[in-house]
Design an enzyme around this catalytic site. Structure first.
Site, PDB file in Angstrom:
ATOM      1  N   SER A   1      33.654 -16.740 -31.403  1.00 42.16           N
ATOM      2  CA  SER A   1      32.945 -17.023 -30.645  1.00 42.16           C
ATOM      3  C   SER A   1      31.258 -16.583 -29.737  1.00 42.16           C
ATOM      4  O   SER A   1      30.537 -17.308 -30.044  1.00 42.16           O
ATOM      5  CB  SER A   1      33.719 -17.267 -29.192  1.00 42.16           C
ATOM      6  OG  SER A   1      33.011 -17.681 -27.837  1.00 42.16           O
ATOM      7  N   SER A   2      31.507 -15.429 -29.546  1.00 40.72           N
ATOM      8  CA  SER A   2      30.123 -15.142 -29.422  1.00 40.72           C
ATOM      9  C   SER A   2      28.600 -15.067 -30.902  1.00 40.72           C
ATOM     10  O   SER A   2      27.728 -15.823 -30.326  1.00 40.72           O
ATOM     11  CB  SER A   2      29.707 -13.737 -29.063  1.00 40.72           C
ATOM     12  OG  SER A   2      30.916 -12.965 -27.503  1.00 40.72           O
TER      13      SER A   2
ATOM     14  N   ARG B   1      35.839  10.869 -15.575  1.00 44.20           N
ATOM     15  CA  ARG B   1      35.944  10.229 -15.474  1.00 44.20           C
ATOM     16  C   ARG B   1      37.244   9.839 -16.134  1.00 44.20           C
ATOM     17  O   ARG B   1      37.982  10.433 -17.109  1.00 44.20           O
ATOM     18  CB  ARG B   1      35.371   8.811 -16.579  1.00 44.20           C
ATOM     19  CG  ARG B   1      33.664   8.864 -15.792  1.00 44.20           C
ATOM     20  CD  ARG B   1      32.553   8.177 -17.151  1.00 44.20           C
ATOM     21  NE  ARG B   1      33.743   6.983 -17.804  1.00 44.20           N
ATOM     22  CZ  ARG B   1      32.451   6.348 -19.069  1.00 44.20           C
ATOM     23  NH1 ARG B   1      31.600   7.001 -19.286  1.00 44.20           N
ATOM     24  NH2 ARG B   1      33.110   5.127 -19.098  1.00 44.20           N
TER      25      ARG B   1
ATOM     26  N   HIS C   1      39.879  -3.345 -17.132  1.00 44.45           N
ATOM     27  CA  HIS C   1      38.326  -3.300 -16.272  1.00 44.45           C
ATOM     28  C   HIS C   1      37.158  -3.520 -17.253  1.00 44.45           C
ATOM     29  O   HIS C   1      36.259  -4.300 -16.742  1.00 44.45           O
ATOM     30  CB  HIS C   1      39.026  -2.436 -14.756  1.00 44.45           C
ATOM     31  CG  HIS C   1      37.421  -2.579 -14.306  1.00 44.45           C
ATOM     32  ND1 HIS C   1      37.421  -3.655 -13.706  1.00 44.45           N
ATOM     33  CD2 HIS C   1      36.781  -1.604 -14.000  1.00 44.45           C
ATOM     34  CE1 HIS C   1      36.258  -3.794 -12.679  1.00 44.45           C
ATOM     35  NE2 HIS C   1      35.605  -2.548 -13.160  1.00 44.45           N
TER      36      HIS C   1
ATOM     37  N   LYS D   1       9.119  -5.065 -16.115  1.00 46.99           N
ATOM     38  CA  LYS D   1      10.134  -5.826 -15.223  1.00 46.99           C
ATOM     39  C   LYS D   1       9.647  -6.128 -13.884  1.00 46.99           C
ATOM     40  O   LYS D   1       9.631  -7.241 -12.967  1.00 46.99           O
ATOM     41  CB  LYS D   1      11.275  -6.932 -16.062  1.00 46.99           C
ATOM     42  CG  LYS D   1      10.788  -6.675 -17.231  1.00 46.99           C
ATOM     43  CD  LYS D   1      12.398  -7.380 -17.551  1.00 46.99           C
ATOM     44  CE  LYS D   1      12.397  -7.837 -19.516  1.00 46.99           C
ATOM     45  NZ  LYS D   1      11.430  -9.385 -19.232  1.00 46.99           N
TER      46      LYS D   1
ATOM     47  N   ASP E   1      21.216 -31.663 -25.852  1.00 44.95           N
ATOM     48  CA  ASP E   1      22.246 -31.417 -25.612  1.00 44.95           C
ATOM     49  C   ASP E   1      21.596 -30.285 -26.855  1.00 44.95           C
ATOM     50  O   ASP E   1      20.319 -29.860 -27.061  1.00 44.95           O
ATOM     51  CB  ASP E   1      23.543 -31.849 -26.875  1.00 44.95           C
ATOM     52  CG  ASP E   1      24.512 -31.560 -26.532  1.00 44.95           C
ATOM     53  OD1 ASP E   1      24.593 -29.828 -26.194  1.00 44.95           O
ATOM     54  OD2 ASP E   1      25.265 -32.051 -25.967  1.00 44.95           O
TER      55      ASP E   1
ATOM     56  N   TYR F   1      21.902  -5.125 -22.818  1.00 48.83           N
ATOM     57  CA  TYR F   1      20.681  -5.493 -23.152  1.00 48.83           C
ATOM     58  C   TYR F   1      21.355  -7.485 -22.795  1.00 48.83           C
ATOM     59  O   TYR F   1      21.030  -7.750 -22.189  1.00 48.83           O
ATOM     60  CB  TYR F   1      19.618  -5.747 -23.862  1.00 48.83           C
ATOM     61  CG  TYR F   1      19.502  -3.462 -23.482  1.00 48.83           C
ATOM     62  CD1 TYR F   1      18.629  -3.895 -22.205  1.00 48.83           C
ATOM     63  CD2 TYR F   1      19.540  -3.003 -24.593  1.00 48.83           C
ATOM     64  CE1 TYR F   1      18.340  -1.993 -22.050  1.00 48.83           C
ATOM     65  CE2 TYR F   1      19.332  -1.915 -24.608  1.00 48.83           C
ATOM     66  CZ  TYR F   1      18.530  -1.916 -23.150  1.00 48.83           C
ATOM     67  OH  TYR F   1      17.756  -0.493 -22.997  1.00 48.83           O
TER      68      TYR F   1
ATOM     69  N   GLU G   1      24.651  -4.279 -27.056  1.00 46.07           N
ATOM     70  CA  GLU G   1      25.239  -5.358 -25.794  1.00 46.07           C
ATOM     71  C   GLU G   1      24.805  -5.282 -24.749  1.00 46.07           C
ATOM     72  O   GLU G   1      24.433  -5.615 -23.102  1.00 46.07           O
ATOM     73  CB  GLU G   1      27.013  -4.418 -25.916  1.00 46.07           C
ATOM     74  CG  GLU G   1      27.722  -5.184 -25.027  1.00 46.07           C
ATOM     75  CD  GLU G   1      27.965  -6.130 -25.454  1.00 46.07           C
ATOM     76  OE1 GLU G   1      27.837  -7.131 -26.398  1.00 46.07           O
ATOM     77  OE2 GLU G   1      28.767  -7.456 -24.347  1.00 46.07           O
TER      78      GLU G   1
ATOM     79  N   SER H   1      14.102 -14.252 -12.632  1.00 46.06           N
ATOM     80  CA  SER H   1      12.678 -14.343 -12.988  1.00 46.06           C
ATOM     81  C   SER H   1      12.732 -16.042 -12.895  1.00 46.06           C
ATOM     82  O   SER H   1      11.608 -16.732 -12.743  1.00 46.06           O
ATOM     83  CB  SER H   1      12.872 -14.113 -14.624  1.00 46.06           C
ATOM     84  OG  SER H   1      12.572 -12.791 -14.580  1.00 46.06           O
TER      85      SER H   1
ATOM     86  N   HIS I   1      21.748   7.986 -28.329  1.00 43.54           N
ATOM     87  CA  HIS I   1      22.473   8.761 -26.323  1.00 43.54           C
ATOM     88  C   HIS I   1      23.439   8.719 -25.684  1.00 43.54           C
ATOM     89  O   HIS I   1      23.806   9.267 -25.081  1.00 43.54           O
ATOM     90  CB  HIS I   1      20.793   8.373 -26.065  1.00 43.54           C
ATOM     91  CG  HIS I   1      21.721   6.751 -25.118  1.00 43.54           C
ATOM     92  ND1 HIS I   1      20.552   5.731 -24.867  1.00 43.54           N
ATOM     93  CD2 HIS I   1      21.911   5.991 -24.572  1.00 43.54           C
ATOM     94  CE1 HIS I   1      20.639   4.762 -23.990  1.00 43.54           C
ATOM     95  NE2 HIS I   1      21.659   4.664 -24.368  1.00 43.54           N
ATOM     96  N   HIS I   2      24.601   7.556 -26.289  1.00 44.53           N
ATOM     97  CA  HIS I   2      25.673   8.096 -25.967  1.00 44.53           C
ATOM     98  C   HIS I   2      26.140   8.812 -26.317  1.00 44.53           C
ATOM     99  O   HIS I   2      28.103   9.244 -26.387  1.00 44.53           O
ATOM    100  CB  HIS I   2      26.263   6.816 -26.183  1.00 44.53           C
ATOM    101  CG  HIS I   2      25.478   5.596 -25.962  1.00 44.53           C
ATOM    102  ND1 HIS I   2      26.454   4.309 -24.270  1.00 44.53           N
ATOM    103  CD2 HIS I   2      25.309   4.257 -26.073  1.00 44.53           C
ATOM    104  CE1 HIS I   2      26.152   3.739 -23.881  1.00 44.53           C
ATOM    105  NE2 HIS I   2      24.714   3.548 -24.821  1.00 44.53           N
TER     106      HIS I   2
ATOM    107  N   HIS J   1      25.049  -0.494 -27.665  1.00 40.96           N
ATOM    108  CA  HIS J   1      23.810  -0.178 -26.963  1.00 40.96           C
ATOM    109  C   HIS J   1      23.331  -1.726 -26.625  1.00 40.96           C
ATOM    110  O   HIS J   1      23.207  -2.315 -25.781  1.00 40.96           O
ATOM    111  CB  HIS J   1      22.676   0.665 -26.856  1.00 40.96           C
ATOM    112  CG  HIS J   1      21.912   1.085 -25.939  1.00 40.96           C
ATOM    113  ND1 HIS J   1      21.996   1.797 -24.773  1.00 40.96           N
ATOM    114  CD2 HIS J   1      20.548   0.228 -25.166  1.00 40.96           C
ATOM    115  CE1 HIS J   1      21.248   1.669 -24.090  1.00 40.96           C
ATOM    116  NE2 HIS J   1      20.567   0.876 -24.313  1.00 40.96           N
TER     117      HIS J   1
ATOM    118  N   THR K   1      11.336  -2.161 -19.053  1.00 41.27           N
ATOM    119  CA  THR K   1      12.216  -2.147 -18.446  1.00 41.27           C
ATOM    120  C   THR K   1      11.159  -1.966 -16.905  1.00 41.27           C
ATOM    121  O   THR K   1      11.797  -3.146 -15.694  1.00 41.27           O
ATOM    122  CB  THR K   1      13.198  -1.444 -17.739  1.00 41.27           C
ATOM    123  OG1 THR K   1      13.702  -1.505 -20.011  1.00 41.27           O
ATOM    124  CG2 THR K   1      14.646  -2.075 -17.075  1.00 41.27           C
TER     125      THR K   1
ATOM    126  N   TRP L   1      37.105   0.670 -22.718  1.00 43.11           N
ATOM    127  CA  TRP L   1      36.699  -0.365 -23.878  1.00 43.11           C
ATOM    128  C   TRP L   1      35.442   0.135 -24.631  1.00 43.11           C
ATOM    129  O   TRP L   1      35.708  -0.916 -25.513  1.00 43.11           O
ATOM    130  CB  TRP L   1      35.664  -1.470 -22.736  1.00 43.11           C
ATOM    131  CG  TRP L   1      34.293  -0.566 -22.091  1.00 43.11           C
ATOM    132  CD1 TRP L   1      34.002   0.441 -21.623  1.00 43.11           C
ATOM    133  CD2 TRP L   1      33.456  -1.277 -23.232  1.00 43.11           C
ATOM    134  NE1 TRP L   1      32.666   0.538 -22.351  1.00 43.11           N
ATOM    135  CE2 TRP L   1      31.811   0.253 -23.186  1.00 43.11           C
ATOM    136  CE3 TRP L   1      32.746  -2.105 -23.702  1.00 43.11           C
ATOM    137  CZ2 TRP L   1      30.731  -0.179 -23.435  1.00 43.11           C
ATOM    138  CZ3 TRP L   1      32.137  -2.468 -24.548  1.00 43.11           C
ATOM    139  CH2 TRP L   1      30.889  -1.544 -24.113  1.00 43.11           C
TER     140      TRP L   1
END
Lengths: 617, 119, 220
Positions: A174-175, A456, A80, A337, A109, A263, A261, A274, A308-309, A259, A334, A144
């Protein structure tokens, strides 16, 4: 603020000579068609990951249930997360990168059209590779985040984690390929006058995201290479028992990627709202430069908060203090925004259509997720909350309330541009309200379950711990989301065929993509536009309006304007196939590795030696 | 020895295809000098490695780091012609390099290898 | 570089490919820093030998392993790789200046300097020589009892230098491809950008080695 006066045609124009059929999709190098492929594939995976979530919620709806085994439950929550992050949200963002960036900057293009096709095919094949195992109950089961040493051969001897390691490696290719492409596109293919500070905010946020991708993905690549070598060749990177490896190595490398990731997942959605909010408030975005700078600041700070994780592992007071402060600091841009979106809506002529509702929902729900995020930026609080459902609640408010809501705002906003037809507004509102209500019923109670200590990743739990009702609500809410997704799917498929005709600019929006017909012709812009303003259709000068009038012409082909279009080619797909086959060989036999590498190298050479487009003088 | 690329040589200037090529180019003598410096520093580094008293001193590691950083910089500036090229390329390289360097230092600290900062 | 015919308008006036290669190099910085960080994190933490700079005696057999790094050999290979960067800039200059008439009194050396084929070949040869040194180093380590499985040092050393070697291999193949085009139809100023991109990659691989040589081989 008037949009250009263009008569709405009776039907989306078909272009003579436009290709159709499966072969044209396999060989396309058109950024719009590749964007469409991304959109369909990612929506499919979004629903797939949703079904996995629904099974999880069915299992957790009441105490002591045994709908699935503990082993299969591990596969479900792993897949998931993996599916939603790598196969749904990132590619949904990529769909918009593809479709919108060239249109918003006035280009025909992307910089490397064939590389763009390659990125898509690698994504598709990699997605299939990592998804199929769950049908045979051999899916990855290490979360994950795949924490090593848990995911090393010693503790995860099966083939499950192999699929995960190799699959993520493929998706990384790919990314990265896509990121180099879009980075170059944004730097180099802007129309004359489209300075950086005139770029639409979606393109700006995408620009920032490409930097994050380029810098974050190499780190997970190496972390995965170590794990791959440990599992296949017996190296010791995560071998804590015999070789004295450090159990924190994986965690650090993973979160240095992980981290940024976060963002990578949220900034494209920020960009989309926006666009939606100014268009539907009839007001330019409030504080445009500050929006740009805060986006950049989020990205830079995003590389300094990863640990912080990991407060729970005990890194010592200096590291805890640093990462805690940096995390609190990142809340500032943040928050800026959030206030800018609110200020954009303030005193605007707000039109509460479906895209706008989704955009406002992002502003509200992301704020909740952001605030719970700042709560566990404090190590003492985090020690109470970490690994509980409080965290699950937090990141679903950020990712569902933020990314998904923003992406749906984008889908409703840009569907007319992509297809020439409007999505049904009534079904859209039903979808929105079911999502909004369902998402809050699902995820809000998780805060309480987490505070009551529910960990969890447990596959079931005993009654009498105060978790039953919260879990019951969550499960009910998740099925509301499921139903709403079906409503959306019906709306999407129906409106593609019979939705109201959109015309070039149904929302009266201001940016370049709304100056051209819907759907856009394959060459996008008959003439590369000249830009003198951030909002060409609202406050543009004669040059902007002249370009807009010329580019609004319907039914012309590239040949009519003498525009050279790139050749269609199957080669990028074959290179992608060879690459994925090579990785598959790791699981089967060496012959397959060499076969895949051979296919890849030969087709890559023919690709590089063949011209992109016909010669012209 | 002929100077082929010198922008101030009239012969070369006459052959520049268009006025676009306005930025200065490193010359053959620059290339040669850079190679010489690279060789000299490498010799110096290896030499230092074989002086036990220097290896034991506090200056050893900083000295080697400075020497290799200097080699790194001159290759990037002259051979990768970043000194002469568009400032965009400088940004595309130094930005990631700074993030990479900071990450390295942070990781070494987190794994207890930078004892300077700890007591 | 300006001689390259670009069909399309670009906002910066620069070629797309050159922007992409610099972005790629930026990305590679993060790739190699991850490898280097891991090597340094695990430095001195191997529980068994052989070790890079220290002697190690196996307590069960009593066999003593000498420090395994061979500084003289690696210094040679480092020198070869540094010189390959010099050859590469000469190759690029030769391609850029192709077609420019040589002065009438041009000597042997001046004529040699103008040969792009010679310098492309020399660069590839130096790269291949470096790889030869690396193959020798790896096999002798294995013979002495250090494999990628032996200890933390073995795993992180072989992976770091192996990744660098793989990059050199890709660079040599790239150079050979350019060389074969040069031999077939001759590379001229209009191809300079293609050579420049390869050169940037090649020099980057060289600077990575500059860092590795100091951090892995020289600093104890």
């Amino acid at each position: 603020m008037a949009s250009t006066a263009i008569a709405t045609p009776l039907a989306p124009t078909a272009y003579s000579g436009e290709q159709s059929g499966v072969w044209s999709w396999l060989t396309t190098v058109d950024h719009k068609r590749i964007g469409t492929l991304y959109l369909f594939t990612a929506l499919f995976f979004f629903m797939w990951g949703g079904v996995e979530a629904l099974i999880i919620r069915a299992q957790l709806g009441a105490p002591n249930q045994h709908l699935v085994s503990a082993e299969f439950y591990n596969q479900l929550f792993t897949m998931h997360g993996t599916t939603m992050i790598f196969l749904a949200i990132m590619p949904l963002s990529a769909a918009f990168f593809n479709y919108l960036i060239p249109l918003q900057i006035g280009a025909r293009d992307v910089a490397f059209p064939r590389l763009n096709a390659f990125s898509y095919w690698v994504y598709l094949f990699g997605g299939i590779f990592i998804t199929v195992p769950i049908l045979f109950a051999v899916a990855p089961d290490g979360g994950w985040f795949g924490y090593a040493p848990l995911t090393t051969r010693a503790y995860s001897p099966g083939i499950n984690i192999d699929f995960w390691v190799i699959g993520l490696q493929i998706l990384g290719v790919s990314s990265l390929a896509a990121a180099f492409n879009f980075l170059t596109t944004i730097i180099n293919l802007r129309a004359p006058g489209m300075s950086l500070m005139r770029m639409p905010m979606f393109t700006w946020m995408s620009f920032v995201v490409q930097f994050l991708l380029v810098l974050a993905f190499p780190v997970i690549t190496i972390a995965l290479v170590f794990l791959l070598f440990d599992r296949f060749f017996g190296t010791n990177f995560y071998n804590t028992v015999d070789a004295g490896a450090d159990p924190l190595l994986w965690q650090h490398l993973f979160w240095i990627f992980g981290h940024p990731e976060v963002y990578i997942l949220i900034l494209p959605a920020f960009g989309l709202v926006s666009e939606v909010i100014p268009a539907n408030s009839k007001k330019p975005l409030f504080g445009y430069p500050v929006m740009v700078y805060s986006g950049i600041l989020i990205a830079v700070l995003g590389f300094g908060v990863w640990a912080h994780h990991m407060f729970a592992v005990g890194m010592g007071p200096i590291a805890d203090t640093f990462f805690s402060l940096a995390t609190m600091l990142i809340g500032i841009p943040t928050g800026v925004k959030i206030f800018n979106w609110i200020a954009t809506m303030a005193q605007g002529h707000v039109r509460l259509n479906t895209p706008m509702l989704f955009a406002i929902a992002l502003v509200a729900l992301f704020t909740i997720g952001g605030i719970s995020g700042v709560m566990h930026s404090s190590p003492p609080a985090d020690l109470q909350q970490t690994d509980t459902y409080f965290i699950v609640a937090h990141f679903h408010y950020v990712l569902f309330g933020g990314s998904i809501m923003g992406i749906f705002a984008g889908i409703y906003h840009y569907f007319p541009k992509m297809t020439g037809r409007m999505l049904d507004e009534k079904l859209g509102k039903i979808h929105f309200w079911l999502y909004f209500v369902g998402m809050n019923i699902t995820f809000f109670p998780m805060h309480f379950a987490g505070m009551l200590g529910m960990p969890r990743r447990i596959y079931t739990y005993d009654a009498g711990q105060g978790w039953e009702s919260y879990n019951f609500y969550s499960s009910i809410g998740s099925y509301i989301i499921g139903v709403a997704t079906l409503v959306f799917a019906w709306n999407f498929l129906k409106s593609r065929r019979s939705g109201a005709i959109a015309g070039p600019n149904p929302w009266g929006a201001a940016t370049l993509e709304w100056t051209i017909p819907s759907p856009p012709p394959d060459y996008n812009f008959a003439k590369i536009p000249t830009v003198t303003s951030r909002y060409p259709l609202w406050e543009g000068k004669e040059a902007d309006l002249e370009s807009a009038r010329f580019n609004a012409q319907e039914g012309k082909t590239a040949a009519d304007f003498g525009i050279v279009m790139p050749y269609n080619t199957i080669k990028p797909m074959i290179v992608a196939f060879g690459l994925v086959l090579m990785f598959c060989g790791l699981l089967t036999s060496r012959v397959i590795i060499f076969l895949g590498a051979g296919i890849m190298i030969v087709s890559l050479f023919t690709w590089l030696l063949s011209p992109l487009e016909p010669e012209h003088h | 020895m002929e100077i082929h690329n010198s922008p101030d040589s009239a012969e070369a200037a006459a052959h520049v295809p268009d006025a676009h090529e306005d930025h200065a180019h490193p010359t053959w003598s620059t290339y040669w000098k850079v190679a010489l410096i690279l060789t000299a520093i490498t010799v110096g580094e290896v030499w230092a490695y074989y002086i036990p008293s220097f290896v034991a001193s506090r200056a050893f590691v900083p000295a080697l780091l400075i020497m290799s950083a200097f080699k790194f910089v001159i290759v990037v500036m002259f051979y990768m012609h970043l000194k002469y090229d568009h400032k965009l390329f400088r940004a595309l390289f130094t930005g990631p390099l700074l993030i990479a360097g900071t990450t390295l230092i942070a990781l070494l600290f987190l794994f207890g290898h930078l004892t300077v900062f700890q007591h | 570089m300006s001689a390259t015919v670009t069909h399309h308008y670009t906002s910066t006036g620069l070629d797309n490919r050159k922007i992409a290669i610099w972005a790629f190099i930026g990305s590679e910085c993060m790739l190699f820093i991850s490898l280097i960080s891991t090597y340094l994190i695990y430095k001195g933490r191997s529980v068994v030998g052989p070790l890079p700079h220290e002697k190690w005696t196996d307590p069960s057999t009593g066999h003593t392993f000498a420090p395994i790094l061979n500084i003289p050999v690696t210094s040679m290979s480092t020198f070869v790789l540094l010189m390959s960067s010099l050859f590469m800039v000469l190759a690029l200059a030769a391609v850029q200046n192709k077609g420019r008439p040589l002065p009438a009194n041009a000597g042997w050396w001046t004529r040699k300097l103008a040969s792009s084929q010679l310098w492309l070949f020399m660069t590839a040869l130096a790269g291949a020589t470096f790889l030869g040194f690396q193959a020798y180093e790896f096999t002798s380590f294995v013979n002495e009892g250090l494999t990628i499985k032996t200890n933390l040092f073995g795993s992180s050393f072989f992976t770091l230098t192996g990744f660098h070697g793989a990059h050199v291999t890709a660079g040599v193949l790239w150079l050979l491809a350019l060389l074969s085009i040069d031999a077939r139809r001759g590379l001229g100023p209009s191809d300079a950008l293609n050579v420049d991109i390869c050169a940037l990659y090649w020099h980057f691989v060289d600077v990575v080695w500059i860092a590795i040589f100091t951090l892995v081989y020289l600093i104890r």
